[in-house]
Scaffold this motif. Structure first.
Motif, PDB file in Angstrom:
ATOM      1  N   ALA A 157       0.836  -1.207   0.000  1.00 32.26           N
ATOM      2  CA  ALA A 157       0.000   0.000   0.000  1.00 32.26           C
ATOM      3  C   ALA A 157       0.869   1.255   0.000  1.00 32.26           C
ATOM      4  CB  ALA A 157      -0.916  -0.011   1.224  1.00 32.26           C
ATOM      5  N   ALA A 158       1.913   1.263   0.843  1.00 32.41           N
ATOM      6  CA  ALA A 158       2.735   2.469   0.958  1.00 32.41           C
ATOM      7  C   ALA A 158       3.501   2.730  -0.327  1.00 32.41           C
ATOM      8  CB  ALA A 158       3.709   2.321   2.133  1.00 32.41           C
ATOM      9  N   LEU A 159       4.064   1.648  -0.918  1.00 30.90           N
ATOM     10  CA  LEU A 159       4.831   1.850  -2.143  1.00 30.90           C
ATOM     11  C   LEU A 159       3.908   2.253  -3.287  1.00 30.90           C
ATOM     12  CD1 LEU A 159       7.535  -0.943  -1.860  1.00 30.90           C
ATOM     13  CD2 LEU A 159       7.746   1.486  -1.406  1.00 30.90           C
ATOM     14  N   GLY A 160       2.684   1.710  -3.298  1.00 34.94           N
ATOM     15  CA  GLY A 160       1.708   2.121  -4.305  1.00 34.94           C
ATOM     16  C   GLY A 160       1.417   3.608  -4.202  1.00 34.94           C
ATOM     17  N   ALA A 161       1.204   4.062  -2.963  1.00 40.84           N
ATOM     18  CA  ALA A 161       0.928   5.487  -2.758  1.00 40.84           C
ATOM     19  C   ALA A 161       2.117   6.325  -3.216  1.00 40.84           C
ATOM     20  CB  ALA A 161       0.629   5.749  -1.284  1.00 40.84           C
ATOM     21  N   LEU A 162       3.323   5.829  -2.946  1.00 42.19           N
ATOM     22  CA  LEU A 162       4.524   6.581  -3.312  1.00 42.19           C
ATOM     23  C   LEU A 162       4.656   6.684  -4.834  1.00 42.19           C
ATOM     24  CD1 LEU A 162       6.802   8.046  -1.943  1.00 42.19           C
ATOM     25  CD2 LEU A 162       8.175   5.988  -2.095  1.00 42.19           C
ATOM     26  N   VAL A 163       4.323   5.588  -5.530  1.00 46.08           N
ATOM     27  CA  VAL A 163       4.378   5.627  -6.991  1.00 46.08           C
ATOM     28  C   VAL A 163       3.408   6.687  -7.513  1.00 46.08           C
ATOM     29  CG1 VAL A 163       3.807   4.332  -9.078  1.00 46.08           C
ATOM     30  CG2 VAL A 163       5.187   3.263  -7.281  1.00 46.08           C
ATOM     31  N   ALA A 164       2.223   6.733  -6.873  1.00 49.76           N
ATOM     32  CA  ALA A 164       1.212   7.681  -7.336  1.00 49.76           C
ATOM     33  C   ALA A 164       1.675   9.134  -7.163  1.00 49.76           C
ATOM     34  CB  ALA A 164      -0.103   7.442  -6.587  1.00 49.76           C
ATOM     35  N   ILE A 165       2.367   9.430  -6.048  1.00 50.66           N
ATOM     36  CA  ILE A 165       2.753  10.832  -5.813  1.00 50.66           C
ATOM     37  C   ILE A 165       4.205  11.094  -6.190  1.00 50.66           C
ATOM     38  CG2 ILE A 165       1.054  11.156  -3.980  1.00 50.66           C
ATOM     39  CD1 ILE A 165       3.390  11.029  -1.976  1.00 50.66           C
ATOM     40  N   LEU A 169       6.185  14.735  -5.974  1.00 47.49           N
ATOM     41  CA  LEU A 169       6.975  14.751  -4.736  1.00 47.49           C
ATOM     42  C   LEU A 169       8.436  15.064  -5.045  1.00 47.49           C
ATOM     43  CD1 LEU A 169       6.970  14.272  -1.659  1.00 47.49           C
ATOM     44  CD2 LEU A 169       7.537  11.900  -2.108  1.00 47.49           C
ATOM     45  N   LEU A 170       8.929  14.509  -6.152  1.00 47.51           N
ATOM     46  CA  LEU A 170      10.322  14.780  -6.528  1.00 47.51           C
ATOM     47  C   LEU A 170      10.507  16.270  -6.821  1.00 47.51           C
ATOM     48  CD1 LEU A 170      13.065  13.546  -7.135  1.00 47.51           C
ATOM     49  CD2 LEU A 170      12.370  13.315  -9.500  1.00 47.51           C
ATOM     50  N   PHE A 171       9.574  16.808  -7.578  1.00 42.53           N
ATOM     51  CA  PHE A 171       9.609  18.227  -7.912  1.00 42.53           C
ATOM     52  C   PHE A 171       9.591  19.055  -6.618  1.00 42.53           C
ATOM     53  CE2 PHE A 171       7.347  21.575 -10.793  1.00 42.53           C
ATOM     54  CZ  PHE A 171       8.509  22.333 -10.772  1.00 42.53           C
ATOM     55  N   ALA A 172       8.660  18.692  -5.721  1.00 45.23           N
ATOM     56  CA  ALA A 172       8.509  19.448  -4.481  1.00 45.23           C
ATOM     57  C   ALA A 172       9.726  19.293  -3.583  1.00 45.23           C
ATOM     58  CB  ALA A 172       7.257  18.985  -3.736  1.00 45.23           C
ATOM     59  N   SER A 173      10.428  18.140  -3.679  1.00 47.08           N
ATOM     60  CA  SER A 173      11.589  17.930  -2.816  1.00 47.08           C
ATOM     61  C   SER A 173      12.789  18.697  -3.323  1.00 47.08           C
ATOM     62  CB  SER A 173      11.959  16.445  -2.756  1.00 47.08           C
ATOM     63  OG  SER A 173      10.857  15.687  -2.354  1.00 47.08           O
ATOM     64  N   VAL A 174      12.958  18.730  -4.651  1.00 42.56           N
ATOM     65  CA  VAL A 174      14.156  19.324  -5.218  1.00 42.56           C
ATOM     66  C   VAL A 174      14.041  20.844  -5.273  1.00 42.56           C
ATOM     67  CG1 VAL A 174      15.572  19.468  -7.282  1.00 42.56           C
ATOM     68  CG2 VAL A 174      14.810  17.256  -6.462  1.00 42.56           C
ATOM     69  N   ASP A 175      12.861  21.336  -5.654  1.00 38.04           N
ATOM     70  CA  ASP A 175      12.714  22.783  -5.709  1.00 38.04           C
ATOM     71  C   ASP A 175      11.328  23.208  -5.255  1.00 38.04           C
ATOM     72  OD1 ASP A 175      12.984  25.455  -6.156  1.00 38.04           O
ATOM     73  OD2 ASP A 175      14.209  25.163  -7.952  1.00 38.04           O
ATOM     74  N   PRO A 176      11.145  23.285  -3.936  1.00 35.27           N
ATOM     75  CA  PRO A 176       9.789  23.533  -3.417  1.00 35.27           C
ATOM     76  C   PRO A 176       9.183  24.851  -3.873  1.00 35.27           C
ATOM     77  CG  PRO A 176      11.442  23.670  -1.669  1.00 35.27           C
ATOM     78  CD  PRO A 176      12.133  23.122  -2.876  1.00 35.27           C
ATOM     79  N   TYR A 177      10.026  25.878  -4.075  1.00 38.10           N
ATOM     80  CA  TYR A 177       9.447  27.182  -4.415  1.00 38.10           C
ATOM     81  C   TYR A 177       8.894  27.194  -5.825  1.00 38.10           C
ATOM     82  CZ  TYR A 177      11.278  28.590  -0.022  1.00 38.10           C
ATOM     83  OH  TYR A 177      11.503  28.675   1.309  1.00 38.10           O
ATOM     84  N   VAL A 178       9.701  26.677  -6.770  1.00 42.20           N
ATOM     85  CA  VAL A 178       9.220  26.611  -8.155  1.00 42.20           C
ATOM     86  C   VAL A 178       8.003  25.692  -8.227  1.00 42.20           C
ATOM     87  CG1 VAL A 178       9.834  25.985 -10.497  1.00 42.20           C
ATOM     88  CG2 VAL A 178      11.530  27.072  -9.024  1.00 42.20           C
ATOM     89  N   ALA A 179       8.082  24.552  -7.478  1.00 44.05           N
ATOM     90  CA  ALA A 179       6.968  23.605  -7.510  1.00 44.05           C
ATOM     91  C   ALA A 179       5.690  24.278  -7.027  1.00 44.05           C
ATOM     92  CB  ALA A 179       7.291  22.391  -6.642  1.00 44.05           C
ATOM     93  N   GLU A 180       5.807  25.038  -5.940  1.00 49.29           N
ATOM     94  CA  GLU A 180       4.633  25.702  -5.389  1.00 49.29           C
ATOM     95  C   GLU A 180       4.071  26.717  -6.387  1.00 49.29           C
ATOM     96  OE1 GLU A 180       5.026  26.862  -1.325  1.00 49.29           O
ATOM     97  OE2 GLU A 180       2.875  26.431  -1.247  1.00 49.29           O
ATOM     98  N   ALA A 181       4.988  27.436  -7.027  1.00 49.30           N
ATOM     99  CA  ALA A 181       4.555  28.440  -8.006  1.00 49.30           C
ATOM    100  C   ALA A 181       3.836  27.775  -9.178  1.00 49.30           C
ATOM    101  CB  ALA A 181       5.764  29.225  -8.504  1.00 49.30           C
TER     102      ALA A 181
END
Lengths: 306, 290
Positions: A157-165, A169-181
């Motif tokens: 279940a957890a890995l399935g959820a991780l695949v979905a997001i 999530l990668l975008f938000a982890s690497v560059d949260p400001y650009v991702a938010e924008a």
């Protein structure tokens, strides 16, 4: 029968698998290693290892409380880790660099109080001193079939959820400001990830014990991120290292009188040191050049900004 | 030994007098107070300098150091202090600017704990036939189990830590808040950082004897957090932090005496966490009225 390590690997492996408890331990270890390898990789990328450690620590009173009440420790681990993850994910703000950070004193206090409560439950249960050590440092004896299935279900279940997001999530982890924008729900993703981290910490605790979860959550991921800066490749490497370390650790512990926790942490640490050394050698021979970032984890991430 | 318990006494004063008539309780109170004062002072700087993760790592080194000494057949405290101080200095040297990288610390401390488990197994299964509860004692402390010799040494060391912290308090504060300005004014920022981590190591060894290696992080961070809410003045906060830590030990030891089934280290941690919570609430109410 006392196990003997011979020169024939096939015979040794078949000795290992003779006993049902060992088979269960290996199945559980593999499931946990895959999940910890994946989620630990994200945790190192997002620089949230302190959060992961805290979540694991909170699992200890859960497990000892569950045993005190006559329940299975598995439910205690999952219940407390996920509850703690919900609370931590809901805390506003991120740890500031420098200056007095409220969050770090809260985390320190909560950790110590959690460990103290776990010790309280263990003393109330009584005659439980060896049990305390097993909860803290892991024990691969007596993994039941039901526990293996529970670990598998949660991991899938957890890995399935991780695949979905994964992508946002990668975008938000690497560059949260650009991702938010760009309209990525950074805060919701961060919340979801901490919950997944809670599940991973609860799973890892059941093999390595509360205090040694880093052996599976941090070491393989840190080693993999030393070996390559390519994200997908280091994610796979992290899983492979975690699984190998677990198999080797459990296998060697079976033939030795020393505990599995020691072997798993030692093999994990050796993998990390080898990876760091090989990167250093590669860097010296000029293969990597001077322009490479230190590791994937040294990219600016959510946590390293105020 | 089963103490009669505070609750068995007719009134609180008689109960406290009963408690103070027990030599082990007095030893625990005196040693505990000094250790707490040291932990409160050092802890305030640990939190200020964002080194809580280092404190956490030290708590695991304390465990391994103590058990390595036991496995080698020497006094537990030799391993405890050597391990903590060497590790504190190593952290200071390895990490950039005296602040270690958390993935590096995480890796090292997980492995160090693994070694601790190995030493525990060697000690309990070895020829000496060590006591199986040694591991739990180191992890969670046994303040009532201090002998008079042990508590005297612990008191002296704690007093030394308090004196050192009082001496380096002001320059360390400057170096922690404004490292660049402090360095420009001639404050030896790097040397102070090294000295401070050595003192943190000594304090970790002390606190391990009182509340155990796993709970020392709480003794370092809860009083500091409480002090932060009670005043904005850093120098005052440092002493309030020490006072809160001492109060937590008094409260915790009294509770553990009144209810013998509660482990003293749990009671001390519970009081310290309660103090933190109350201070945070008081600060929130104060802000609303202001």
């Amino acid at each position: 029968m006392s196990p003997h390590l011979g020169w024939n690997p096939a015979r040794d492996a078949s000795q290992l698998l003779t006993y049902h408890f060992m088979l269960n331990a290996l199945c559980a270890g593999t499931i946990v290693a895959v999940m910890a390898g994946v989620i630990g990789w994200w945790m190192v990328l997002r620089r949230q290892s302190f959060v992961g450690h805290t979540l694991a620590v909170v699992g200890f009173p859960g497990a000892s409380g569950a045993v005190w009440l006559g329940l299975s420790a598995t439910w205690g681990y999952f219940g407390f880790c996920v509850a703690a993850a919900t609370v931590i994910a809901g805390l506003p703000g991120r740890p500031a660099m420098g200056g007095f950070s409220e969050e770090s004193s809260v985390i320190g206090t909560v950790q110590a109080l959690a460990l103290a409560s776990g010790f309280l439950f263990a003393s109330l249960y009584g005659g439980f001193l060896n049990g305390t050590t097993a909860l803290l440092f892991g024990s691969f004896l007596g993994v039941t079939n039901g526990q293996v299935w529970a670990l598998l279900a949660v991991a899938v279940a957890a890995l399935g959820a991780l695949v979905a997001i994964g992508r946002p999530l990668l975008f938000a982890s690497v560059d949260p400001y650009v991702a938010e924008a760009r309209g990525v729900p950074v805060r919701a993703l961060s919340f979801a990830f901490v919950i997944l981290l809670g599940l991973a910490a609860a799973e890892a605790s059941q093999i390595t014990g509360t205090l040694l979860v880093f052996a599976l959550l941090v070491m393989p991921a840190a080693a993999a991120q030393q070996l390559t800066v390519r994200l997908a490749r280091s994610l796979w490497l992290s899983v492979v290292i975690a699984v190998l370390v677990t198999w080797l650790g459990l296998g060697v512990a079976y033939f030795s009188k020393y505990p599995a926790g020691f072997y798993i942490t030692t093999f994990g640490f050796a993998a990390y040191l080898l990876a760091a050394a090989s990167r250093m050698i590669a860097a010296r021979s000029g293969r990597w050049g001077n322009v490479m970032p230190r590791t994937a984890a040294s990219l600016p991430t959510a946590a390293s900004r105020p | 030994m089963s103490p009669p318990g505070l609750l068995g006494a007719a009134d609180p004063v008689t109960g406290i007098l009963h408690m103070l008539a027990q030599p082990f309780e007095v030893r625990a109170l005196v040693a505990g107070s000094l250790i707490a004062a040291a932990a409160g002072l050092v802890g305030w700087f640990v939190v200020l300098r964002s080194q809580v993760f280092t404190g956490d790592a030290l708590s695991h080194v304390a465990f391994t150091g103590a058990l390595a000494a036991l496995a080698a057949g020497i006094d537990l405290r030799i391993g405890l202090f050597t391990g903590c101080v060497v590790f504190g200095l190593a952290m200071a040297v390895l990490g950039r600017d005296g602040r270690a990288d958390d993935v590096v610390i995480g890796n090292v401390f997980a492995w160090v704990l693994g070694l601790g488990v190995l030493f525990l197994t060697i000690y309990t299964t070895g020829a000496g036939g060590g006591d199986g509860s040694a591991g739990v004692t180191v992890l969670f402390g046994s303040i009532f189990g201090l002998s008079s010799g042990q508590s005297a040494v612990a008191e002296l060391i704690a007093l030394g830590v308090v004196i050192v912290m009082a001496a380096i308090g002001r320059p360390l504060l400057f170096a922690s808040l404004e490292p660049a300005v402090a360095a420009a004014r001639g404050v030896p920022v790097r040397a102070l950082g090294l000295l401070f981590l050595a003192v943190v190591g000594v304090t970790a060894g002390e606190a391990t004897q009182a509340v155990g290696s796993l709970l020392l992080l709480g003794l370092l961070s809860a009083p500091a957090g409480a002090a932060r809410h009670l005043t904005d003045r850093p120098y005052a906060a440092m002493w309030i932090s020490a006072g809160t830590a001492v109060g937590s030990v008094w409260g915790g030891l009294s509770i553990a005496y009144a209810a013998p089934r509660l482990p003293p280290s749990f009671a001390i941690m519970a009081v310290a966490a309660g103090a933190y919570l109350l201070a945070a609430l008081a600060a929130a109410i104060g802000r609303r009225h202001a």
